[in-house]
Motif scaffolding. Structure first.
Motif, short mmCIF file in Angstrom:
data_model
loop_
_atom_site.label_atom_id
_atom_site.label_comp_id
_atom_site.label_asym_id
_atom_site.label_seq_id
_atom_site.Cartn_x
_atom_site.Cartn_y
_atom_site.Cartn_z
N LEU A 1 0.82 -1.21 0.00
CA LEU A 1 0.00 0.00 0.00
C LEU A 1 0.86 1.26 0.00
O LEU A 1 0.54 2.23 -0.69
N ALA B 1 0.91 6.73 -6.77
CA ALA B 1 -0.24 7.60 -7.05
C ALA B 1 0.17 9.07 -6.90
O ALA B 1 -0.21 9.91 -7.73
N ARG B 2 0.95 9.39 -5.86
CA ARG B 2 1.43 10.77 -5.69
C ARG B 2 2.32 11.19 -6.86
O ARG B 2 2.24 12.30 -7.36
N LEU C 1 0.59 4.15 -2.83
CA LEU C 1 0.33 5.57 -2.56
C LEU C 1 1.45 6.44 -3.11
O LEU C 1 1.18 7.52 -3.67
#
Length: 111
Positions: free
Chosen positions: A93, A100-101, A97
């Motif tokens: 995870l 995604a950033r 993340l």
């Protein structure tokens, strides 16, 4: 971007727009590839006794196409698959993340 849907590369190819999505879809495809029990034969004159991929294998190929830049697919099933893979630890995870950033920054979005 073109790729062999019968044997997509493990690592995202050059030009892949969503590398994390590629990895998730490739893992799903691996679990449901043609030589696995999730494929089934359709017998009859319409299908000429061909091997047909299961629903999750077809979903994986759609996701690979989406990751490579084809038209995006929004699907509640995809959200459920992603959540279950994260819960099982198949997806890190923190790495998801971070990626995604990175995509948000690359797209010029804040956050």
């Amino acid at each position: 971007m073109l790729f062999d849907v019968d044997n997509p590369p493990i690592e995202p190819p050059d030009g892949c727009r969503h590398r994390l999505l590629w990895r998730l879809c490739r893992a799903l495809w691996q679990d449901h590839r043609p030589d696995r029990a999730s494929h089934y034969a359709i017998v009859g004159c319409v299908h000429d006794d061909q091997l047909v991929p299961c629903r999750l294998a077809r979903l994986a190929v759609k996701g690979l196409r989406t990751a490579s830049g084809e038209q995006a697919v929004a699907s509640p099933l995809w959200l459920d698959v992603a959540r279950s893979r994260i819960a099982r630890g198949d997806i890190n995870l923190a790495a998801a993340l971070a990626e995604a950033r990175w995509h948000r920054r690359r797209a010029g979005l804040t956050g």
